[in-house]
Design a protein around this motif. Structure first.
Motif, PDB file in Angstrom:
ATOM      1  N   CYS A  72       4.687 -18.476  14.955  1.00  0.00           N
ATOM      2  CA  CYS A  72       4.801 -17.022  15.125  1.00  0.00           C
ATOM      3  C   CYS A  72       6.258 -16.576  15.034  1.00  0.00           C
ATOM      4  N   LYS A  73       7.105 -17.419  14.466  1.00  0.00           N
ATOM      5  CA  LYS A  73       8.542 -17.132  14.356  1.00  0.00           C
ATOM      6  C   LYS A  73       9.114 -16.726  15.715  1.00  0.00           C
ATOM      7  N   HIS A  74       8.615 -17.375  16.749  1.00  0.00           N
ATOM      8  CA  HIS A  74       9.120 -17.173  18.109  1.00  0.00           C
ATOM      9  C   HIS A  74       8.921 -15.770  18.656  1.00  0.00           C
ATOM     10  N   THR A  75       7.915 -15.063  18.141  1.00  0.00           N
ATOM     11  CA  THR A  75       7.640 -13.737  18.673  1.00  0.00           C
ATOM     12  C   THR A  75       6.454 -13.765  19.634  1.00  0.00           C
ATOM     13  N   GLY A  76       5.620 -14.815  19.551  1.00  0.00           N
ATOM     14  CA  GLY A  76       4.418 -14.873  20.375  1.00  0.00           C
ATOM     15  C   GLY A  76       3.251 -14.112  19.771  1.00  0.00           C
ATOM     16  N   TRP A  77       3.488 -13.492  18.613  1.00  0.00           N
ATOM     17  CA  TRP A  77       2.451 -12.654  17.992  1.00  0.00           C
ATOM     18  C   TRP A  77       2.267 -13.022  16.527  1.00  0.00           C
ATOM     19  N   ILE A  78       1.055 -12.810  16.041  1.00  0.00           N
ATOM     20  CA  ILE A  78       0.774 -13.058  14.629  1.00  0.00           C
ATOM     21  C   ILE A  78       0.046 -11.850  14.056  1.00  0.00           C
ATOM     22  N   GLU A  79       0.534 -11.420  12.888  1.00  0.00           N
ATOM     23  CA  GLU A  79      -0.055 -10.248  12.249  1.00  0.00           C
ATOM     24  C   GLU A  79      -1.426 -10.608  11.681  1.00  0.00           C
ATOM     25  N   VAL A  80      -2.443  -9.826  12.027  1.00  0.00           N
ATOM     26  CA  VAL A  80      -3.776 -10.165  11.532  1.00  0.00           C
ATOM     27  C   VAL A  80      -4.462  -9.052  10.742  1.00  0.00           C
ATOM     28  N   LEU A  81      -4.095  -7.823  10.950  1.00  0.00           N
ATOM     29  CA  LEU A  81      -4.811  -6.784  10.204  1.00  0.00           C
ATOM     30  C   LEU A  81      -4.039  -5.479  10.185  1.00  0.00           C
ATOM     31  N   GLY A  82      -4.498  -4.585   9.287  1.00  0.00           N
ATOM     32  CA  GLY A  82      -3.917  -3.259   9.179  1.00  0.00           C
ATOM     33  C   GLY A  82      -4.954  -2.233   9.587  1.00  0.00           C
ATOM     34  N   ALA A  83      -4.472  -1.131  10.135  1.00  0.00           N
ATOM     35  CA  ALA A  83      -5.408  -0.114  10.628  1.00  0.00           C
ATOM     36  C   ALA A  83      -4.704   1.229  10.707  1.00  0.00           C
ATOM     37  N   GLY A  84      -5.439   2.240  11.083  1.00  0.00           N
ATOM     38  CA  GLY A  84      -4.819   3.543  11.286  1.00  0.00           C
ATOM     39  C   GLY A  84      -5.856   4.642  11.387  1.00  0.00           C
ATOM     40  N   MET A  85      -5.349   5.867  11.561  1.00  0.00           N
ATOM     41  CA  MET A  85      -6.228   7.043  11.601  1.00  0.00           C
ATOM     42  C   MET A  85      -6.370   7.533  10.163  1.00  0.00           C
ATOM     43  N   VAL A  86      -7.601   7.749   9.751  1.00  0.00           N
ATOM     44  CA  VAL A  86      -7.871   8.092   8.351  1.00  0.00           C
ATOM     45  C   VAL A  86      -7.070   9.328   7.943  1.00  0.00           C
ATOM     46  N   HIS A  87      -6.360   9.200   6.818  1.00  0.00           N
ATOM     47  CA  HIS A  87      -5.483  10.272   6.341  1.00  0.00           C
ATOM     48  C   HIS A  87      -6.332  11.500   5.981  1.00  0.00           C
ATOM     49  N   PRO A  88      -5.895  12.697   6.389  1.00  0.00           N
ATOM     50  CA  PRO A  88      -6.683  13.901   6.073  1.00  0.00           C
ATOM     51  C   PRO A  88      -6.993  14.034   4.577  1.00  0.00           C
ATOM     52  N   ASN A  89      -6.080  13.573   3.726  1.00  0.00           N
ATOM     53  CA  ASN A  89      -6.336  13.672   2.282  1.00  0.00           C
ATOM     54  C   ASN A  89      -7.559  12.853   1.870  1.00  0.00           C
ATOM     55  N   VAL A  90      -7.741  11.702   2.510  1.00  0.00           N
ATOM     56  CA  VAL A  90      -8.887  10.849   2.194  1.00  0.00           C
ATOM     57  C   VAL A  90     -10.180  11.581   2.554  1.00  0.00           C
ATOM     58  N   LEU A  91     -10.170  12.219   3.715  1.00  0.00           N
ATOM     59  CA  LEU A  91     -11.358  12.975   4.140  1.00  0.00           C
ATOM     60  C   LEU A  91     -11.615  14.137   3.189  1.00  0.00           C
ATOM     61  N   LYS A  92     -10.552  14.869   2.891  1.00  0.00           N
ATOM     62  CA  LYS A  92     -10.707  16.049   2.021  1.00  0.00           C
ATOM     63  C   LYS A  92     -11.232  15.644   0.645  1.00  0.00           C
ATOM     64  N   MET A  93     -10.648  14.598   0.076  1.00  0.00           N
ATOM     65  CA  MET A  93     -11.064  14.203  -1.270  1.00  0.00           C
ATOM     66  C   MET A  93     -12.526  13.780  -1.298  1.00  0.00           C
ATOM     67  N   ALA A  94     -13.030  13.285  -0.158  1.00  0.00           N
ATOM     68  CA  ALA A  94     -14.439  12.868  -0.110  1.00  0.00           C
ATOM     69  C   ALA A  94     -15.326  14.029   0.333  1.00  0.00           C
TER      70      ALA A  94
END
Lengths: 803, 349
Positions: B279-301
């Motif tokens: 973990c390069k001495h951080t104690g953490w490992i990156e496993v995934l990406g996430a977020g709040m859906v961008h308003p543009n994505v909602l609008k386009m759909a």
């Protein structure tokens, strides 16, 4: 972006270890690739003063130096560097020191002369050759005279400075600069850094407008500014500037070029310096014309595209705008007058140009991600001031502005209610306002609204969601509550097709096959094998390798690759299945293929390990047929499963392959891989099946099947017949079924024999027939009658001899 | 000697004979002899006629008792003999129970399939539906509707296999967000979906890169979905897939289709957070990406972003498997060495 901790400290009050600072940056802003201190791992390197030097008697290039390293006696060190000379202050690796690459330096003899240590070049103490200034590239490094003798060298080379390497996301181009990083850290640590506006000491007698003129297409360069400095003296930069550059991974060149790179690091504003006397006439910013060529600073020749933006004088292009300057107008040692360019080039064009010419530079990287429109002039002004300071000369009065761009600052209105609605927090409006204060965004409270003005340096922020992110990260993701969605309820169930696909996997695993996942992209040759329907292959436009150019139209070729991989590693027994998609195209000009779920399996060798009491037989046709049959039976598909001999698959054994159909629908095939194909794949005798999974999903199922178990005893009769070898089991069974009467319940083949006691061209088949009447006890006479009828028909229709 | 005494004598002798019988055959002979028509009891009872009518029932009853006693003694002794005989037989049947059992053919699910099933089952339990989409995708869904217009610099982050200008091998399962949003009828309830599948990148295969790998997309859209819900959901996932002791942390990141965007780290598997080389001495490992859906994505759909919003996340089962089992070469998942595949047979977890 490699950021110097020392440089940040010029603006901010930071005293935490660099590692903690990096962690904070990572948690709040952008990822940190590494934190490195150049001196880590080095030992006993000091500044030495070469008191005297004489030639080595046994060598034509070695010198024997007497070096003062601040101890009582000078050290005798043999040095072969071409530029070594008495009087120099140099890097000395003392005896028992450790230099770059974890190399230990010991007292030694060089051609018979004692050498107590080593005088080092920069690359020998860990510097990348890419950043070593040309003047020190082929020899030892020489310090300025004021460096104290005997002191550790690290401070004087900037090697004690922790360098934090930021992995800046595409939206945070602002952090590709010291000032941007300082603003970010100021928000994180709630500090108010002072960033001074540069003041330019112009020479009133020299008018920039009279010296040069420029025009720019504002679609290509929103802002294009030039300033002129005359009578400069080109020389190496002072150590402090060289240190800043090499710590950032940039090679120091000379005082003018170094200033432009320094400004690039500080402001994130790429600058370019031209030798004014090499420019012929007006400067224009335009697209390259067809056929134009340019030799860039790295002496590479480029055929320009009409999509490239160039800076041109009246004759020819003199720079590939935003990417790299031209060789012909570069600053050299004799340059006297310079033109400095500060501009904003169109990011899309720059990106394409950098890709087209495979020329990704510090400048192009920044233009691609955006430039702070409010920093263009400051960067230019600070550059000319610093050039004057370092290279002398006169700064011409005024700035040539061919285009200029000052966008109106966006104002975004948010409420606490909406912020909390998105983030799940319970922040009050003044708490939110305080966060924007820290970020240096001015904001005005208007009722329950907060009107936030976005500074030009944060061109990534456009909508309220962008502001919610600013709030969230400064507030801290750790402080966010953790909840699960509430509201209207939903049910989570698999669809019937999804349940079936799971069942399929479990059934196949239950009968001994292990799931494989192979590559969907394969060679065209393999993609076209085992075709269950006619189809054109689907090709990638730009495949990466020859092995993966075409979308598979079968699963088996992938599984055969897997078998080959196992065989190559001395694993002979392989039993695999794969569930996945194949890609069919009706015609070559159809672009998008149809995706069809298939399922396939292969077995070769033994299904179980031979053991003291397990006398196994290697896989054969009937083993895989039994598996595939049990598999289909378990799926509960309505209708009879039938197997018809087929020689239609060129990759399958023509005499050992069966087409499988259910209730008249072809669903796939089972059989032995053609020995030639097996040879081609370098695999042993292998048996395989491939089925159209989608068809199995779609076929109707026996959803409500139940039949009461017969209460009355059954009666068995065995029959053994001799028939022509050509007669198939299917023919016999079908005849028995047709003529067997109402009570014939089951027909089981229990022996097949060819050979001794059976005439040539004949075979013996033995069946066990079970009769049941579900409504009453069967009478022997009834069964006898039915059984006699079967015998008669077998004899009459199939010329069978009853034994 | 009275008849009674005679009978007593027969009994004593008979019982002694029974007791001495050492096999079942002998015992049966004794039984037949004693109780048979030609046996001593029958013979003795012939003398009953000489007794007075008053004495007869008493002696008759005595004789019956003797018969019963003999029958019982025979039965008991037979059981003893049978048990002894069985024990003797069992002793000869002894086997070496440490010899290996007969091998049974048993296949295994692929390790990545196991992880996908685990994730899918977890989210089914939380009311998510499972959607799958095409692997050959339109540029429109893969990029444009994910807020990545043509020429967007973030497209460089994903090298793409194109079939034509508009058709490509999907580089992510995210296009399922756009497809699901387009179809979903919010009057029927919120959209909660999980979408596992294969994705493709124009990468050179090496220990950490594969041109083919898996993703599981998650999406929740409703009127009141918060980033705190995202955090809670991800913690639930981490603890269910990896174990209760695992924690997560969110870090700011950038994806064009979410805002805010975060990278999610999970406690390092190797050191459990203490810090190590993995973990390069951080104690953490990156496993995934996430977020709040961008308003543009909602609008386009075609979804009203003022009313509806929510979160999305993308998980890499390949990476999960590598981290969880310490697999150091992603290519192992696609080369299907049976010795590799058959190690992951822990189905119950």
């Amino acid at each position: 972006m490699k950021v110097s901790y020392k440089w940040l400290k010029q603006y901010l009050d930071l005293d935490m270890p660099a590692k903690d600072l990096a962690e904070k940056i990572e948690r709040t802003a952008v990822e940190v690739d590494s934190v490195k201190v150049a001196e880590d791992g080095l030992k006993k390197l000091v500044v030495g003063h070469i008191l005297s030097m004489k030639d080595h008697p046994e060598s034509d290039h070695l010198h024997i130096c007497s070096v003062d390293v601040g101890e009582d006696e000078p050290l005798q060190i043999v040095c072969g560097a071409p530029n070594v000379a008495a009087g120099q202050k140099v890097i000395v690796a003392l005896p028992n020191s450790r230099i770059g690459g974890n190399v230990k330096i010991k007292r030694s003899k060089m051609r018979g002369v004692e050498s107590s240590g080593m005088i080092c070049a920069l690359d020998e103490i860990g510097f990348s050759k890419d950043v070593v200034p040309k003047e020190w590239a082929d020899g030892i490094y020489v310090f300025d005279d004021d460096v104290p003798v005997g002191e550790p060298i690290y401070h004087y080379l900037g090697m004690d400075d922790p360098i934090i390497d930021l992995d800046v996301t595409p939206n945070r181009g602002d952090m590709l600069s010291i000032i941007g990083t300082v603003h970010e850290l100021a928000a994180i640590y709630d500090q108010q850094p002072e960033i001074k506006k540069p003041v330019v000491d112009e020479d009133a007698t020299l008018d920039a407008q009279a010296e040069i003129s420029a025009t720019a297409d504002s679609k290509l360069a929103k802002t294009y500014k030039l300033r002129v400095v005359e009578d400069v003296k080109i020389a190496p930069s002072p150590a402090w500037l060289q240190i800043i550059l090499w710590n950032a991974g940039i090679r120091p060149i000379n005082n003018v070029v170094d200033v432009t790179n320094y400004i690039l690091l500080k402001y994130g504003q790429p600058l370019h310096s031209f030798d004014k006397d090499k420019i012929n006439g007006n400067i224009t910013v335009r697209n390259a014309a067809k056929g134009e060529k340019l030799t860039t600073l790295d002496e590479d020749n480029h055929e320009l595209s009409t999509e490239d933006i160039v800076i041109a004088d009246q004759d020819q292009p003199i720079a590939l705008a935003g990417v790299m300057g031209g060789f012909n107008t570069q600053i050299d040692n004799d340059t006297q007058n310079v033109v400095i360019e500060s501009a904003i080039f169109d990011s899309f064009h720059i990106r394409k140009t950098a890709q087209r010419h495979v020329l990704h530079t510090e400048a192009s990287q920044r233009f691609e991600r955006g430039i702070n429109p409010d920093g263009v002039a400051d960067a230019l002004n600070e550059a000319v001031s610093l050039i004057k300071q370092l290279a002398g000369g006169k700064i011409a009065k005024g700035t040539i502005t061919a285009s200029d761009y000052h966008p109106e600052l966006p104002v975004i209105s948010i409420t606490a209610e909406r912020t909390n609605h998105v983030l799940g927090t319970s922040l009050k409006l003044d708490e939110i306002k305080a966060i924007f204060d820290r970020l240096g965004f001015s904001s005005i409270t208007d009722g329950d609204q907060l009107q936030v003005t976005i500074p030009a340096r944060r061109w990534d922020i456009h909508i309220d969601a962008d502001l919610f992110e600013e709030v969230a990260r400064i507030y801290g993701y750790d402080n966010l509550p953790a909840t699960l969605p509430t509201g209207r309820q939903t049910i989570g169930v698999l669809t019937a097709a999804q349940r079936l696909q799971r069942a399929v996997r479990q059934i196949l695993e239950g009968i001994g096959l292990t799931q494989a996942i192979s590559y969907s992209l394969t060679t065209e040759e393999k993609a076209k094998m085992f075709l269950m329907q006619s189809s054109e292959p689907t090709q990638l436009l730009w495949p990466m390798t020859q092995d993966h150019t075409t979308l598979r139209m079968n699963l088996l070729s992938g599984l055969l690759d897997d078998v080959a991989y196992n065989h190559a590693r001395k694993v002979d027994d392989v039993a695999l299945y794969e569930s996945g998609r194949v890609f069919y195209k009706d015609s070559a000009d159809q672009v998008r293929p149809k995706e069809v779920e298939h399922i396939a399996g292969v077995i070769t060798g033994n299904l179980t390990n031979p053991s003291w009491n397990n006398h196994v037989k290697a896989a054969d046709f009937f083993l895989i047929k039994g598996m595939v049959n049990q598999f289909i039976v378990n799926l509960g598909i309505k209708g009879d499963i039938s197997y018809t001999a087929t020689d239609q698959y060129p990759e399958m054994h023509p005499g050992r392959t069966a087409e499988i159909s259910i209730h008249g629908h072809d669903v796939g095939f089972v059989g032995q891989i053609h020995p030639q194909i097996a040879k081609k794949f370098k695999i042993k005798e292998t048996y395989a099946f491939e089925l159209d999974m989608q068809a199995l999903i779609d076929l109707p199922k026996n959803d409500d099947q139940y039949q009461a178990v017969a209460k009355y005893p059954s009666i068995k009769r065995d029959i053994s017949i001799i028939v022509d070898s050509e007669i198939t089991n299917d023919q016999i069974v079908q005849l028995m079924q047709k003529r067997g009467g109402a009570y014939l319940h089951e027909i089981r083949l229990f022996d097949v024999y060819e050979g001794k006691n059976v005439p040539d061209g004949k075979k013996s088949m033995a069946y066990s027939l079970t009769y049941v009447n579900p409504r009453e006890t069967l009478k022997d006479e009834v069964v006898n009658t039915a059984f006699e009828k079967i015998k008669k028909r077998l004899t009459a229709d199939l010329n069978a001899e009853i034994r | 000697m009275s008849l009674r005494d005679k009978l007593s004598e027969i009994k004593e002798k008979g019982l002694a004979d029974i007791d001495q019988a050492n096999d079942l055959k002998k015992l049966n002979e004794i039984r037949v002899h004693l109780l048979g028509k030609k046996g001593p009891i029958t013979a003795a009872l012939r003398g009953i006629k000489e007794l007075t009518p008053e004495e007869r029932p008493e002696v008759g009853s005595y004789a019956n008792k003797i018969r019963d006693a003999i029958t019982e003694a025979v039965s008991n002794h037979r059981e003893e003999l049978e048990t002894a005989q069985l024990n003797q037989q069992l002793a000869t049947e002894k086997i070496d129970v440490t010899l290996p059992g007969k091998p049974v053919a048993q296949g295994q699910p692929h390790v990545i399939q196991q992880i996908i099933d685990q994730i899918v089952d977890l989210f089914l339990g939380m009311g998510y539906e499972v959607l799958t989409g095409p692997e050959v995708e339109e540029d429109k869904y893969n990029f444009e509707m994910m807020n990545l217009p043509k020429n967007h610099p973030a497209r460089d982050m994903q090298d793409t296999f194109y079939l034509s200008r508009e058709i490509l091998m999907r580089t992510q399962t995210s296009p399922m967000q756009a497809r699901a949003l387009e179809k979903h009828d919010f009057s029927e309830g919120p959209l909660k979906m999980i979408s596992p599948g294969i994705v493709y990148r124009r990468d050179t295969d090496d220990p950490t890169h594969s041109h083919q790998f898996h993703q599981v997309e998650g999406l929740v859209i409703d009127e009141h979905i918060t980033m705190a819900d995202l955090k809670g959901t991800l913690i639930t996932m981490a603890q269910n897939i990896f174990g209760d002791k695992f924690d997560i942390r969110l870090r700011p990141s950038y994806f064009p289709f979410t805002e805010p965007s975060v990278e999610v780290d999970v406690t390092c598997f190797n050191c459990m957070g203490k810090g190590c080389d993995v973990c390069k001495h951080t104690g953490w490992i990156e496993v995934l990406g996430a977020g709040m859906v961008h308003p543009n994505v909602l609008k386009m759909a075609g979804v009203d972003s003022d009313v509806y919003g929510g979160f999305a996340f993308g998980v890499g089962p390949d990476r999960f498997a590598m981290l969880r089992y310490g697999v150091d070469d992603i290519r192992d998942f696609y080369l299907n060495d049976v010795r590799f595949l058959n190690q992951f047979s822990k189905r119950g977890n």
